[in-house]
Design a protein around this motif. Sequence first.
Motif, mmCIF file in Angstrom:
data_model
loop_
_atom_site.group_PDB
_atom_site.id
_atom_site.type_symbol
_atom_site.label_atom_id
_atom_site.label_comp_id
_atom_site.label_asym_id
_atom_site.label_seq_id
_atom_site.Cartn_x
_atom_site.Cartn_y
_atom_site.Cartn_z
ATOM 1 N N UNK A 24 -0.080 67.988 -42.024
ATOM 2 C CA UNK A 24 0.790 68.336 -42.704
ATOM 3 C C UNK A 24 1.709 69.020 -43.494
ATOM 4 N N UNK A 25 1.710 68.928 -44.679
ATOM 5 C CA UNK A 25 3.089 69.172 -44.978
ATOM 6 C C UNK A 25 3.238 70.440 -45.302
ATOM 7 N N UNK A 26 4.059 71.200 -45.879
ATOM 8 C CA UNK A 26 4.372 72.386 -46.955
ATOM 9 C C UNK A 26 3.080 72.488 -47.604
ATOM 10 N N UNK A 27 2.217 74.065 -47.672
ATOM 11 C CA UNK A 27 1.729 74.365 -48.268
ATOM 12 C C UNK A 27 0.198 72.987 -48.712
ATOM 13 N N UNK A 28 0.458 71.846 -47.499
ATOM 14 C CA UNK A 28 -1.217 71.835 -47.717
ATOM 15 C C UNK A 28 -2.222 71.591 -46.660
ATOM 16 N N UNK A 29 -1.842 72.821 -45.493
ATOM 17 C CA UNK A 29 -2.201 72.775 -44.311
ATOM 18 C C UNK A 29 -3.669 73.350 -43.863
ATOM 19 N N UNK A 30 -4.445 73.005 -44.848
ATOM 20 C CA UNK A 30 -5.843 73.552 -44.414
ATOM 21 C C UNK A 30 -6.680 72.801 -43.890
ATOM 22 N N UNK A 31 -6.289 71.005 -43.336
ATOM 23 C CA UNK A 31 -7.397 71.981 -42.367
ATOM 24 C C UNK A 31 -6.428 72.009 -41.091
ATOM 25 N N UNK A 32 -5.153 72.181 -40.912
ATOM 26 C CA UNK A 32 -4.605 73.022 -39.881
ATOM 27 C C UNK A 32 -5.706 74.708 -39.665
ATOM 28 N N UNK A 33 -5.047 74.881 -40.900
ATOM 29 C CA UNK A 33 -5.894 76.196 -41.144
ATOM 30 C C UNK A 33 -7.388 76.708 -40.635
ATOM 31 N N UNK A 34 -8.123 75.461 -40.997
ATOM 32 C CA UNK A 34 -9.193 75.508 -40.921
ATOM 33 C C UNK A 34 -9.736 75.727 -38.899
ATOM 34 N N UNK A 35 -8.908 74.410 -38.597
ATOM 35 C CA UNK A 35 -8.867 74.355 -37.171
ATOM 36 C C UNK A 35 -8.440 75.307 -36.277
#
Length: 376
Positions: A24-35
Amino acid sequence: MGRKKMELEKKLIAYFEWFHKNPELSYEEYKTTAKIREILVEAGVELLPCKLETGLVAVIRGKLNGPVQALRCDIDALPVMEETGLAYASCQKGKMHACGHDFHTVSGIGCALLLQERREELAGTVKIIFQPGEESSLGALKILETDEIDDVEMIWGIHADPTNEAGVLSIRQGYVSAAVDRFVITVKGVGCHGAHPEDGVDPILAAAAMVQALQSVVTRNVNAFHPALLSVTRIEAGNTWNVIPEQAVLEGTVRTMNREDRILFEKRMEEIVRNTAIAYGAKAAMEWIAGCPATYNDEEMVQKSIRTADKCNLKVVPEESSMGGDDFSFYEEKIPGCYIKVGTGKGWAIHQPGFRVDESVILSTVHYLTELFLDI
């Protein structure tokens, strides 16, 4: 390798491949954060309630008295089409972990998991910062807007290094990456027919003169022993073959290690731009967009990093200075820091479609980081 280590490595590699497949690109890391959150919560790792849209901060509180330290792990990817041929290649078209942030992320997760298990041995507190937006050069500011590192006394960072064999660490005291600044110069002339340049003021001619003159800042104003560069990376003017346009635009970057040189560049460039435009009968304005400062490795932290590497039987080579930048340096404006490069296997350079990380470095990096925090 013991059974427990094998199980940990298997788990970490699975995490790594998931992050690599789901960039995920900068400031779009929603799934990454959730994982990341899912993994750490399941392991009982405490997460701080910081107000971040993406990214998070984990904390491991040791049972012994000691300092508050931090590890920065960036989590964003790049707009690059992957060409590695890996079985776990990116599932997101035009997006790729081409800078190793998936490796940084899983290294931080692994470190958090091991420190959580070894809290009885840990002196002090360790905060693992899963930072968004490093590729924007300003993501660290999102963390600094919170109060989560106000009590941190020293901070560490790692970065994938495809110029070294897997597991080789590059560490050196002093400046290791440059301050990154951007400039945009707008040159205003008077448009006219290409057959009658005497009727107008050619902004292209003035812009071309500026490209040459700006290089004099590096060669004539900066100390020859100070690393510095200026690159004009975009020139835009006109839209047809027989018209002299009204406007030309130059864009580029300045890289410096020395703070005084950084200030000097902005001042001298503005003077050169303004006076060159006058010499050609044009007008010009320069916009200076400041990025991150230079990254500086604290001497005591470097010595500790090397000592821990020896303990872990890891080879250390001197870290080469780079005119690339990293927003890790924003943290260093407040607290001492050390930025360590980890060899991920020689191959394609970072930010390239064929870049890949040798998975064998994951476990050794996790153990190294864990020992770094346990060695007080």
